[in-house]
Write an enzyme that holds these catalytic residues in place. Structure first.
Site, PDB file in Angstrom:
ATOM      1  N   ASP A  66       0.832  -1.213   0.000  1.00  0.00           N
ATOM      2  CA  ASP A  66       0.000   0.000   0.000  1.00  0.00           C
ATOM      3  C   ASP A  66       0.868   1.266   0.000  1.00  0.00           C
ATOM      4  O   ASP A  66       2.113   1.196  -0.022  1.00  0.00           O
ATOM      5  CB  ASP A  66      -0.949  -0.042   1.214  1.00  0.00           C
ATOM      6  CG  ASP A  66      -2.327   0.515   0.887  1.00  0.00           C
ATOM      7  OD1 ASP A  66      -2.432   1.335  -0.030  1.00  0.00           O
ATOM      8  OD2 ASP A  66      -3.295   0.139   1.587  1.00  0.00           O
TER       9      ASP A  66
ATOM     10  N   GLY B 116      -3.189   4.346  -8.657  1.00  0.00           N
ATOM     11  CA  GLY B 116      -3.102   5.063  -9.928  1.00  0.00           C
ATOM     12  C   GLY B 116      -2.182   6.271  -9.900  1.00  0.00           C
ATOM     13  O   GLY B 116      -2.160   7.050 -10.850  1.00  0.00           O
TER      14      GLY B 116
ATOM     15  N   ALA C 111       1.494   8.399  -9.916  1.00  0.00           N
ATOM     16  CA  ALA C 111       2.815   8.365 -10.560  1.00  0.00           C
ATOM     17  C   ALA C 111       2.784   7.612 -11.889  1.00  0.00           C
ATOM     18  O   ALA C 111       3.777   6.991 -12.274  1.00  0.00           O
ATOM     19  CB  ALA C 111       3.867   7.743  -9.611  1.00  0.00           C
TER      20      ALA C 111
ATOM     21  N   ASP D  48      -9.663   3.076  -3.523  1.00  0.00           N
ATOM     22  CA  ASP D  48     -10.350   1.839  -3.124  1.00  0.00           C
ATOM     23  C   ASP D  48     -11.714   1.695  -3.792  1.00  0.00           C
ATOM     24  O   ASP D  48     -12.435   2.675  -3.985  1.00  0.00           O
ATOM     25  CB  ASP D  48     -10.534   1.809  -1.603  1.00  0.00           C
ATOM     26  CG  ASP D  48      -9.232   1.452  -0.897  1.00  0.00           C
ATOM     27  OD1 ASP D  48      -8.192   1.308  -1.572  1.00  0.00           O
ATOM     28  OD2 ASP D  48      -9.273   1.329   0.342  1.00  0.00           O
TER      29      ASP D  48
END
Ligand SMILES: *[C@@H]1O[C@H](CO)[C@@H](O)[C@H](O)[C@H]1NC(C)=O
Ligand SMILES: *[C@@H]1O[C@H](CO)[C@@H](O)[C@H](O)[C@H]1NC(C)=O
Ligand SMILES: *[C@@H]1O[C@H](CO)[C@@H](O)[C@H](O)[C@H]1NC(C)=O
Length: 459
Positions: free
Chosen positions: A211, A259, A261, A279
């Site tokens: 994460d 999503g 970079a 999410d």
């Protein structure tokens, strides 16, 4: 890493001028070493990632020459590193959407049992993934610096869960974070990648969801990059990738980077899937929004690298059955990982029939075609309604009904890439039955928010 270690490593790089075992040796925009040291062969995994894998070749192979080895689909000699797992989109279950932080050993083992008893394992589901909140929130072991399980939730530790899950023929996944803490405030892995990768490997972990919370300010991306593969985000994720690759155990690597970079441009050089959104939620707007996001970047999904539309919400919230069908069908058609996210014991027969659909799963898991279905024709809706893709069986068309207003859904064969103007046999993938043979086109009726998939072969 100490200054001294950096000096030694860079000296080694200068001297050897060859990539080490498990290192990257090619791919789009790769500017590093393109030859592997002895005992390793530079091997094509996908357009963005060539890796030095164990083996020997008679001539020196580089990723720029056509002689680099294409990885074979079925052989797996010896311990496989990260990059030799995750050829196809992951199929499994994850604890988060069902239980959030309220997890423990019984719930994980019960999900594994359900995967077997409900026939999900036989349908191809493999991974049982523990999400956030499994570790000791008070921190690492003060002497070894190892991350520790919360023994109230996992009284026998994680290795014991892994061995029970493995004994059922399933694989175990775990969760950590490329920051100082996980999203729920448990210890993060940034700066501890090698220790944590070794710990996970020693426990028998097969999959890591990683994460993106609690990123310290010195690691935050500022501004823009012409190549986001050089961003600090990519570096944080690559550090864990290298640590996983150094383990003898193959651990599939899922980048939960929401999503950010432009991860799709470099994700395949770091892991096997990458989240393209925040999410999921059990809403039609999430489903259509993330499909629409994926439509713009489908060219980045192929073997060993998948745009991840996030975990499944079938069984959660107030999605209609038609919406749940479309959720599943589009995740399969676009080759997203499919990680079930509900208490499996509460699924209805209708829901089980959706997630066990043989033909949609076969499209997702096709061993010889890695590309997802893509929109065809001129889209008049957001997201588009008409998609086509190839599998080893032939050409497929997928249609989702985005509207609640009357329209006609017609497949005009000549408009579908790979088909022509002749007669075709139409086969319904949901039902597993032939519809008939048609000349020129075929029309069907789909309910609001419903979807269908068809295999279309020359008559
Ligand atoms: C490769 O580099 C070029 C030039 O820097 C850039 O325009 C392109 O987007 C990069 N491609 C990928 C896939 O990162
Ligand atoms: C896990 O939670 C369930 C429900 O809250 C409980 O019945 C069970 O005993 C717990 N198991 C462990 C190992 O804590
Ligand atoms: C889409 O759903 C709407 C509402 O149920 C229906 O009127 C329409 O005919 C459907 N479209 C197709 C092509 O089936």
């Amino acid at each position: 890493m100490s200054f001294r270690a950096i000096v030694i490593l860079s000296a080694l790089g200068l001297v050897s001028a060859q990539q080490t075992l498990w290192g990257q040796c090619g791919g789009i925009n790769w500017t590093g070493q393109k030859t592997c040291g002895s005992g390793a062969v530079c091997t094509y995994l996908n357009d963005w990632y060539y890796q030095c894998l164990p083996g020997t070749s008679t001539s020196s192979r580089t990723s720029t020459s056509s002689s680099s080895t294409r990885i074979s689909t079925s052989t797996s000699a010896g311990p496989a590193p990260t990059g030799r797992v995750g050829k196809l989109p992951a199929l499994g279950w994850n604890s988060w959407n069902a239980y959030r932080c309220d997890i423990n050993e019984s719930k994980i083992l019960s999900a594994a049992n359900q995967m077997v008893s409900l026939g999900l394992k036989d349908a191809g589901y493999q991974y049982v993934n523990i999400d956030d909140c499994w570790s000791n929130i008070n921190g690492r072991d003060s002497s070894t610096q190892q991350i520790r399980p919360d023994f109230n939730k996992f009284p026998n530790g994680i290795a014991s869960v892994a061995s029970k899950v493995h004994s059922q023929g399933l694989l175990l996944g775990i969760y950590s974070d490329a920051g100082t803490k996980t999203c729920a405030g448990y210890p993060g892995s940034l700066g501890y990648e090698s220790i944590d990768a070794a710990t996970f490997s020693s426990w028998g972990i097969d999959y890591l969801k990683y994460d993106n919370c609690y990123v310290p300010s010195n690691w935050a991306d500022s501004g823009s990059y012409s190549d986001w593969g050089q961003s600090k985000s990519a570096t944080r994720y690559r550090q864990m990738s290298s640590a996983l690759a150094a383990q003898s155990r193959p651990i599939q690597y899922s980048l939960c980077i929401w999503g950010n970079a432009q991860v799709w441009t470099w994700g395949a050089s770091v892991g096997q899937s990458w989240r393209i959104s925040g999410d999921s939620s059990p809403t039609w707007s999430y489903i259509t929004g993330v499909i629409n996001k994926n439509v713009g970047i489908l060219g980045y999904t192929n073997f060993y690298g998948h745009n991840d539309m996030d975990m499944m919400e079938i069984g959660n919230g107030a999605l209609t059955l038609a919406e749940q069908r479309t959720h599943f069908l589009m995740w399969a058609a676009l080759k997203s990982p499919i990680l079930l996210g509900t208490d499996l014991s509460r699924l209805s027969t209708d829901q089980l029939n959706i997630i066990k659909n043989k033909e949609l799963l076969a499209f997702s898991q096709d061993e010889s075609v890695g590309a997802p279905a893509k929109p065809y024709g001129t889209a008049t809706t957001t997201p588009p309604e008409y998609y086509s893709g190839k599998s080893s069986k032939g050409v497929h068309v997928f249609i989702m009904n985005t509207s609640s207003s009357t329209s006609t859904k017609t497949i005009t064969f000549a408009n579908v890439p790979g088909l022509g103007s002749g007669s075709y046999k139409v086969h319904d993938m949901w039902k597993g039955t032939d519809v008939g043979t048609f000349s020129g086109s075929w029309s069907t009726s789909l309910g609001s928010h419903d979807s269908g998939g068809w295999l279309i072969t020359p008559a």
